[in-house]
Design a protein around this motif. Structure first.
Motif, short mmCIF file in Angstrom:
data_model
loop_
_atom_site.label_atom_id
_atom_site.label_comp_id
_atom_site.label_asym_id
_atom_site.label_seq_id
_atom_site.Cartn_x
_atom_site.Cartn_y
_atom_site.Cartn_z
N UNK A 1 0.96 -1.25 -0.10
CA UNK A 1 -0.15 0.08 0.10
C UNK A 1 0.70 1.34 -0.06
N UNK A 2 2.16 1.16 0.71
CA UNK A 2 2.93 2.38 0.59
C UNK A 2 3.34 2.57 -0.84
N UNK A 3 3.81 1.50 -1.62
CA UNK A 3 4.46 1.80 -2.91
C UNK A 3 3.40 2.14 -3.78
N UNK A 4 2.00 1.91 -3.53
CA UNK A 4 1.10 1.99 -4.36
C UNK A 4 0.61 3.51 -4.13
N UNK A 5 0.44 4.09 -2.81
CA UNK A 5 -0.09 5.31 -2.46
C UNK A 5 1.34 6.43 -2.80
N UNK A 6 2.35 6.33 -2.68
CA UNK A 6 3.59 7.37 -2.64
C UNK A 6 4.30 6.88 -3.96
N UNK B 1 5.56 10.24 3.38
CA UNK B 1 6.00 9.71 1.97
C UNK B 1 7.28 9.42 1.75
N UNK B 2 8.20 9.94 2.94
CA UNK B 2 9.46 9.30 2.90
C UNK B 2 9.77 8.08 3.61
N UNK B 3 8.66 7.43 4.30
CA UNK B 3 8.88 6.29 4.85
C UNK B 3 8.95 6.15 6.13
N UNK B 4 9.21 7.51 7.00
CA UNK B 4 8.91 7.41 8.47
C UNK B 4 7.79 7.40 8.97
N UNK B 5 7.72 6.90 10.14
CA UNK B 5 6.17 6.56 10.56
C UNK B 5 6.08 6.72 12.05
N UNK C 1 12.55 1.00 4.67
CA UNK C 1 11.57 2.01 5.66
C UNK C 1 10.11 1.39 5.59
N UNK C 2 9.73 1.16 4.69
CA UNK C 2 8.34 0.54 4.67
C UNK C 2 8.34 -0.89 4.95
#
Lengths: 112, 445
Positions: B178-183, B237-241, B195-196
């Motif tokens: 989902x992170x790859x898809x969104x960002x 969007x940089x993968x930090x959370x 990071x993801x």
């Protein structure tokens, strides 16, 4: 003093390999943990001849160690005859490890 | 807007459902992930599929979907799960029919297949941690599944799937996709993929990062454990959370809970091998930035190995087991005598007992027997287990323990016996380009 006074643990397993993290409660105890909880002592704690290999990884910024051990799981969760086939209880067994505390070394709990 | 909200609604097949419903209702989530496949689960599911071609997916799929779909369909939260197990297409078909019953017309459900490599696994591949090869398991193999990466899951999301159902995929990939898809991360942006992967790794065991598997009264206390909330991450969007949980739930998100989960089932923290990336957690930082809020950063990554881990399920005989309890004065001595008796009687079976294990729970079953000077336990429970080639031999084990009632030491009680076929798991590595995932999209009409 035992390791439980200084650190907490979590145990995981992948196949026939166990890993145990050892994490300091307090930053000031990290040097003592790093010095005292060696790969050799961890292997010896589980009984002579049981551990067939042990590797220690350090994460100083998190005050954490990670031990990766083979020989303790009797085949791993899918085929072991053990009651605790995952070896989930191994970490708490390690918390029994005796830690020698000498004056000048940090161990906040010891002064309680 | 730049953060994505992703929650974890299950950390294993039998996990609790109520916290997932709570996350769906109050989490304002973009994505809700259910991770339900342990190492052996898919082999057991494959056996179920062999018995019934319409089976082989997670037995709790229907309950979970009925509980969350009405909520997620309304809020637009999309679901990613490996509950397809050995049969993602049948699972997707079931979800479509459930959604139809619920009136959720237009919902899109994707089935991701291709992880099943049983028919193409080379005989000469070396098995991990043994000197053996795949050929050694011929005739006994039940399943072989490659851990696929995020790619096909991203494809399903890009095509508009509201629910993505796969079988074996790397657990963190369920969250990474989902992170790859969104960002719009590139598949060679190793730092972001690392990071993801970290976000996925922290979330994938659900309650284990929010105070589950953590409480040790007086040493590590966890508020309201009974009402344990499941985790969500607010990912930039940089993968930090930020790892957190819903207000009003029990549990705890702290540097300590996150550190335990960071290292859970990790070997070298600098080399966490994944299908899409080698993630590097060695420089991870965890900062408590508010109540139950931990900021996660410092993960890195480098190019993947080009090989995928494959889990092979194979038949490995039978395990028979019996238990019986002894209590009061002399419990330990009576337990020991009972163990001797069972062992002697079972030795008559000869070499068909491949491996045995006898112990007294409360005395030496988990840890070696206590140091001298420790008082004797008030009760012990005998446990005897043996690995046997045949079902009939394995049945004898529990029977010999149960017959201690009349033919063993005094005062035995509460005998039980169990019998199971062993589906063991071995693993190997195969070239990633030998695995061809496929995405099928169904729509509820």
């Amino acid at each position: 003093m035992i390791l439980r006074d200084l650190a907490h643990v979590r145990t995981g397993d992948k196949g026939d390999i166990s890993n145990i993290s050892v994490i300091a409660f307090r930053a000031e105890d990290w040097p003592l943990i790093e010095r005292a909880v060696t790969a050799e002592r961890v292997a010896a704690h589980f009984g002579a001849g049981k551990v067939t290999s042990v590797r220690r990884y350090e994460l100083p910024q998190l005050h954490a160690l990670n031990f990766v051990l083979t020989g303790l799981l009797a085949g791993g969760v899918t085929r072991s005859l053990a009651l605790d086939a995952h070896g989930k209880c191994l970490g708490f067994s390690l918390l029994d490890l005796q830690i020698d505390h000498r004056p000048g070394q940090s161990a906040s709990k010891a002064e309680d | 807007m730049s953060t994505l909200r992703i929650g974890c609604g299950a950390g294993y097949s039998g996990d609790r459902i109520e916290p997932a419903v709570d996350l769906a209702e109050r989490g304002e989530l973009d994505f809700l992930v259910f991770e339900c496949l342990a190492e052996r689960t898919i082999a057991l599911a494959q056996q179920a599929r062999l018995a019934d071609p319409g089976a082989g997916f997670d037995p709790m799929l229907e309950r979970r979907m009925r509980a969350v779909l009405p909520v997620t369909a309304r809020s637009g939260t999309r679901i990613v799960t490996n509950m397809g197990a050995a049969n993602p297409r049948a699972a997707a078909a079931r979800v479509v029919s459930i959604a139809g019953e619920l009136g959720l017309f237009g919902l899109k459900v994707a089935a991701v297949t291709g992880d099943d490599v049983l028919d193409r696994l080379g005989d000469d591949l070396a098995l991990d941690a043994t000197a053996g090869h795949v050929s050694d398991l011929k005739g006994r193999m039940v399943s072989a599944n490659a851990y696929i990466g995020a790619g096909p899951l991203v494809q399903a999301l890009d095509r508009g799937a509201d629910v993505v159902i796969c079988g074996r995929a790397a657990d963190p990939a369920l969250f990474l996709a989902p992170l790859i898809h969104r960002f719009g991360w590139e598949m060679d942006d190793w730092t972001r993929l690392g990071r993801g992967t970290l976000v996925g790794h922290l979330l994938e065991c659900a309650g284990q990062v929010t105070g589950g598997y953590f409480a040790d009264p007086g040493v590590k206390d966890v508020p309201d454990l009974a009402n344990l909330g499941f985790p969500l991450a607010e990912v930039s969007s940089d993968g930090t959370a930020v790892i957190t949980k819903l207000p009003g739930t029990g549990g705890l998100v702290s540097r300590a809970t996150c550190t335990e989960q960071l290292l859970y089932e990790i070997h070298d923290p600098a080399s966490y091998l994944q299908p899409d990336v080698i993630a590097d957690f060695s420089g991870v930082t965890l900062d408590e930035i508010g109540p139950d809020r931990v900021l996660v950063g410092g993960a890195a990554g480098r190019a993947a190995t080009g090989r995928l881990k494959v889990s092979i399920g194979y038949r490995d005989g039978w395990i028979g087991e019996g238990q019986i309890s002894y209590a009061g004065p002399g419990a330990l001595a009576r337990g020991r005598l009972a163990l001797d008796v069972v062992r002697t009687r079972l030795e008559a079976l000869g070499p068909c007992l491949r491996e045995t294990r006898g112990e007294l729970i409360g005395h030496d079953a988990i840890l070696p027997a206590g140091r001298t000077g420790v008082s004797e336990p008030r009760e012990v429970r005998l446990r005897f287990a043996a690995r046997c080639a045949s079902r009939a031999d394995a049945e004898r084990v529990g029977q010999e323990v149960e017959s201690l009632y009349l033919c063993g030491p005094a005062g035995g009680g509460g005998a039980t016996q169990t019998l199971r076929e062993v589906i063991a798991v071995a693993s190997t590595l195969m070239a990633a380009d030998g695995v061809v995932p496929r995405v099928e999209l169904l729509e509820v009409r």
